[in-house]
Design a protein around this motif. Structure first.
Motif, PDB file in Angstrom:
ATOM      1  N   HIS A 186      46.910  10.070  34.606  1.00  0.00           N
ATOM      2  CA  HIS A 186      47.813  10.040  35.764  1.00  0.00           C
ATOM      3  C   HIS A 186      48.178   8.580  36.007  1.00  0.00           C
ATOM      4  O   HIS A 186      47.428   7.862  36.677  1.00  0.00           O
ATOM      5  N   LEU A 187      49.323   8.153  35.485  1.00  0.00           N
ATOM      6  CA  LEU A 187      49.710   6.749  35.690  1.00  0.00           C
ATOM      7  C   LEU A 187      49.871   6.433  37.174  1.00  0.00           C
ATOM      8  O   LEU A 187      49.588   5.336  37.627  1.00  0.00           O
ATOM      9  N   TYR A 188      50.323   7.424  37.976  1.00  0.00           N
ATOM     10  CA  TYR A 188      50.614   7.154  39.391  1.00  0.00           C
ATOM     11  C   TYR A 188      49.363   6.846  40.203  1.00  0.00           C
ATOM     12  O   TYR A 188      49.452   6.382  41.332  1.00  0.00           O
ATOM     13  N   SER A 189      48.185   7.115  39.624  1.00  0.00           N
ATOM     14  CA  SER A 189      46.956   6.938  40.407  1.00  0.00           C
ATOM     15  C   SER A 189      46.616   5.476  40.675  1.00  0.00           C
ATOM     16  O   SER A 189      45.737   5.188  41.490  1.00  0.00           O
ATOM     17  N   THR A 190      47.328   4.551  40.010  1.00  0.00           N
ATOM     18  CA  THR A 190      47.049   3.115  40.163  1.00  0.00           C
ATOM     19  C   THR A 190      46.926   2.662  41.608  1.00  0.00           C
ATOM     20  O   THR A 190      46.075   1.854  41.942  1.00  0.00           O
ATOM     21  N   PHE A 191      47.850   3.168  42.460  1.00  0.00           N
ATOM     22  CA  PHE A 191      47.917   2.626  43.820  1.00  0.00           C
ATOM     23  C   PHE A 191      46.751   3.098  44.693  1.00  0.00           C
ATOM     24  O   PHE A 191      46.659   2.728  45.857  1.00  0.00           O
ATOM     25  N   ALA A 192      45.835   3.903  44.136  1.00  0.00           N
ATOM     26  CA  ALA A 192      44.624   4.276  44.886  1.00  0.00           C
ATOM     27  C   ALA A 192      43.589   3.156  44.854  1.00  0.00           C
ATOM     28  O   ALA A 192      42.633   3.178  45.636  1.00  0.00           O
ATOM     29  N   CYS A 193      43.806   2.161  43.988  1.00  0.00           N
ATOM     30  CA  CYS A 193      42.812   1.087  43.837  1.00  0.00           C
ATOM     31  C   CYS A 193      42.687   0.292  45.139  1.00  0.00           C
ATOM     32  O   CYS A 193      43.630  -0.379  45.554  1.00  0.00           O
ATOM     33  N   GLY A 194      41.537   0.410  45.791  1.00  0.00           N
ATOM     34  CA  GLY A 194      41.297  -0.341  47.022  1.00  0.00           C
ATOM     35  C   GLY A 194      41.813   0.329  48.281  1.00  0.00           C
ATOM     36  O   GLY A 194      41.662  -0.211  49.381  1.00  0.00           O
ATOM     37  N   LEU A 195      42.414   1.496  48.139  1.00  0.00           N
ATOM     38  CA  LEU A 195      42.994   2.188  49.290  1.00  0.00           C
ATOM     39  C   LEU A 195      41.893   2.861  50.120  1.00  0.00           C
ATOM     40  O   LEU A 195      41.041   3.562  49.571  1.00  0.00           O
ATOM     41  N   ALA A 196      41.924   2.624  51.440  1.00  0.00           N
ATOM     42  CA  ALA A 196      40.902   3.217  52.310  1.00  0.00           C
ATOM     43  C   ALA A 196      41.336   4.623  52.709  1.00  0.00           C
ATOM     44  O   ALA A 196      42.349   4.803  53.373  1.00  0.00           O
ATOM     45  N   ALA A 197      40.573   5.626  52.274  1.00  0.00           N
ATOM     46  CA  ALA A 197      40.839   7.019  52.658  1.00  0.00           C
ATOM     47  C   ALA A 197      39.611   7.525  53.408  1.00  0.00           C
ATOM     48  O   ALA A 197      38.506   7.022  53.199  1.00  0.00           O
ATOM     49  N   PRO A 198      39.790   8.517  54.288  1.00  0.00           N
ATOM     50  CA  PRO A 198      38.634   9.039  55.016  1.00  0.00           C
ATOM     51  C   PRO A 198      37.572   9.585  54.044  1.00  0.00           C
ATOM     52  O   PRO A 198      37.923  10.070  52.968  1.00  0.00           O
ATOM     53  N   PRO A 199      36.289   9.509  54.424  1.00  0.00           N
ATOM     54  CA  PRO A 199      35.245  10.071  53.566  1.00  0.00           C
ATOM     55  C   PRO A 199      35.511  11.554  53.293  1.00  0.00           C
ATOM     56  O   PRO A 199      35.946  12.278  54.186  1.00  0.00           O
ATOM     57  N   SER A 200      35.278  11.982  52.059  1.00  0.00           N
ATOM     58  CA  SER A 200      35.580  13.361  51.661  1.00  0.00           C
ATOM     59  C   SER A 200      34.326  13.996  51.083  1.00  0.00           C
ATOM     60  O   SER A 200      33.774  13.497  50.104  1.00  0.00           O
ATOM     61  N   GLY A 201      33.898  15.079  51.684  1.00  0.00           N
ATOM     62  CA  GLY A 201      32.625  15.689  51.303  1.00  0.00           C
ATOM     63  C   GLY A 201      32.703  16.648  50.141  1.00  0.00           C
ATOM     64  O   GLY A 201      31.675  17.056  49.597  1.00  0.00           O
ATOM     65  N   ASP A 202      33.913  17.042  49.763  1.00  0.00           N
ATOM     66  CA  ASP A 202      34.040  17.911  48.598  1.00  0.00           C
ATOM     67  C   ASP A 202      35.393  17.666  47.936  1.00  0.00           C
ATOM     68  O   ASP A 202      36.212  16.888  48.438  1.00  0.00           O
ATOM     69  N   PHE A 203      35.636  18.329  46.805  1.00  0.00           N
ATOM     70  CA  PHE A 203      36.839  18.035  46.034  1.00  0.00           C
ATOM     71  C   PHE A 203      38.126  18.395  46.792  1.00  0.00           C
ATOM     72  O   PHE A 203      39.070  17.587  46.793  1.00  0.00           O
ATOM     73  N   PRO A 204      38.203  19.566  47.465  1.00  0.00           N
ATOM     74  CA  PRO A 204      39.430  19.827  48.226  1.00  0.00           C
ATOM     75  C   PRO A 204      39.715  18.740  49.260  1.00  0.00           C
ATOM     76  O   PRO A 204      40.874  18.389  49.500  1.00  0.00           O
ATOM     77  N   ALA A 205      38.661  18.177  49.857  1.00  0.00           N
ATOM     78  CA  ALA A 205      38.864  17.092  50.831  1.00  0.00           C
ATOM     79  C   ALA A 205      39.358  15.826  50.139  1.00  0.00           C
ATOM     80  O   ALA A 205      40.185  15.092  50.691  1.00  0.00           O
TER      81      ALA A 205
END
Ligand code: ZN
Length: 442
Positions: A69-88
């Motif tokens: 997934h080339l588009y996933s690059t911009f997740a580097c360093g991005l603060a997202a809420p804690p996710s307890g499972d894969f759907p989250a």
């Protein structure tokens, strides 16, 4: 184009005989390998032939990533809420991030991971793209970045109902337009697949329409399958059948199709995947990172499945990914003999065979007549190396060593560690403002 003779190399040739040729030589003419063999039998270089002395280092086929997934690059360093499972994880991170991508961001986000591919010796990728607020033209935006980088890529848009019927329809149209564009101008570096996100976000109406279009155009389908237990739970609760059964009944499987993950599949599903010849792509580091479980490689292979290897956007280094696959299988089984050649065979044999058919030329082999997609690695074997211990050298010697040269179709994309087609400073200048803008929309 000048011929290139690579000489004094340790040639690693998985699937060929001999598998190790040292000292070996290889002649590149145009976009293909013209000759491979022992260095002392190499063709005498003519006046127009460039000679590259590998100084005893490793030369091997360019690596292939069967799920990226080339588009996933911009997740580097991005603060997202804690996710307890894969759907989250999907709700809190990925579906918010892909919804924040503009066409400009799609192009800008593709360049850094393409540079990483070249640096790690990955010369072909099968990408799976999503940008639901910028669907139309997104594959061409990716293709422009891929052309600039010079690697090979099979692109597709991941159709999904999660953003409503208009976005699902736009996703189908984007795949159709891309497949038709590839068919009208075949260039050997860009290829089409038809993307579906995953069974749990694709309703029956969209699934039927997408499969009909893919079949009409003769394209394989690239889809996430049973990555997490929740995919199966959703399928049983909503459709009364398991994920692979439903995809098989819809006609989505086949020997041109790619089923990424298959972590949670049962014995009957493994048989269906094997009978249809579908490429099952294992993504060990992503599965570990998301805590979704570990695919059972032994059971998949024993059922007759074709198992390939991908990174799911985590990175571009395929030899590292094969090592992750090895240790994950040992850890999963509590048995250090649970796997050994299988992860490297998935990467070097199965990925290569699938990509060769998809791109219409022999990829992933050092053979006369094959595409000149190859890499040089700064690794001098420190222990005896022969046909019988190639896998051990790849896991524990070549993996982690620096790739110095990357060539695709006879053209160097990196030479002596220097990128030739992409400028890291220019990439950063484009990616930083684009990622800032995407993060502000996130
Ligand atoms: Zn994926």
């Amino acid at each position: 184009m000048t011929d290139l003779l690579i000489t004094n190399a340790v040639l690693l040739r998985p699937g060929s005989t001999p598998a190790v040729q040292a000292p070996g030589a290889l002649l590149v003419r145009g976009e293909e390998i013209a000759w491979v063999g022992p260095a002392d039998m190499a063709p005498v270089p003519g006046a127009g032939t460039e000679v590259l002395d590998a100084r005893g280092r490793v030369c091997m086929p360019g690596l292939i990533n069967a799920h990226h997934h080339l588009y996933s690059t911009f997740a580097c360093g991005l603060a997202a809420p804690p996710s307890g499972d894969f759907p989250a994880v999907l709700r809190n991170l990925w579906w918010r991030l892909d919804s924040a991508l503009s066409l400009e961001a799609v192009h800008a986000s593709a360049l850094p991971p393409l540079a990483r591919c070249i640096l790690a010796g990955t010369t072909t990728i099968l990408d799976h793209h999503a940008s639901p607020r910028a669907v139309r033209g997104s594959l061409e935006a990716l293709a422009a970045a891929v052309r600039q980088a010079g690697i090979r890529a099979a692109l597709c848009y991941e159709v999904s109902d999660r953003d409503g019927p208009a976005v699902a329809a736009a996703g189908i149209e984007e795949n159709v337009a891309w497949i038709e564009a590839c068919r009208s101008v075949p260039d050997g570096r860009l290829a089409p697949l038809f993307g579906l996100h995953a069974a749990f976000t694709v309703g029956n109406g969209t699934l039927t329409r997408a499969v009909a279009e893919a079949r009409r155009l003769g394209a394989g389908i690239h889809v996430h399958v049973a990555e997490d237990r929740s995919d199966q739970e959703h399928s049983l609760a909503t459709y009364g059948t398991r994920v692979v059964n439903r995809l098989a009944d819809a006609g989505a499987l086949g020997d041109g199709s790619v089923a990424a993950h298959c972590v949670h599949v049962g014995a009957h599903e493994r048989r269906l995947l094997a009978e249809t010849g579908t490429l099952v792509v294992h993504n060990p580091s992503s599965n570990m990172n998301n805590g979704v479980g570990a695919a059972d490689l032994r059971a998949l292979l024993d059922a007759g499945c074709r198992v390939g290897l991908g990174t799911d956007g985590m990175r571009g280094d395929m030899l590292a990914e094969a090592s992750y696959a090895l240790v994950l299988q040992h850890h999963r089984a509590g048995d250090p003999s649970a796997a050994f050649p299988e992860p490297l065979d998935a990467l070097l044999l199965t990925n290569a065979a699938f990509a060769s058919r998809l791109f219409g030329r022999r990829l992933g082999v050092l053979e006369a007549g094959a595409a000149a997609d190859l890499i040089l690695v700064d690794h001098l074997p420190a222990t005896p190396l022969h046909d019988g211990n190639l896998h051990g050298h790849l896991y524990f010697g070549v993996t982690g060593a620096r790739v110095t040269h990357t060539m695709v179709a006879g053209r160097f994309l990196m030479r002596d560690g220097r990128l030739l087609t992409l400028d890291p400073d220019a990439i950063a200048r484009e990616a930083l403002p684009a990622s800032r803008a995407a993060w502000s929309r996130f």
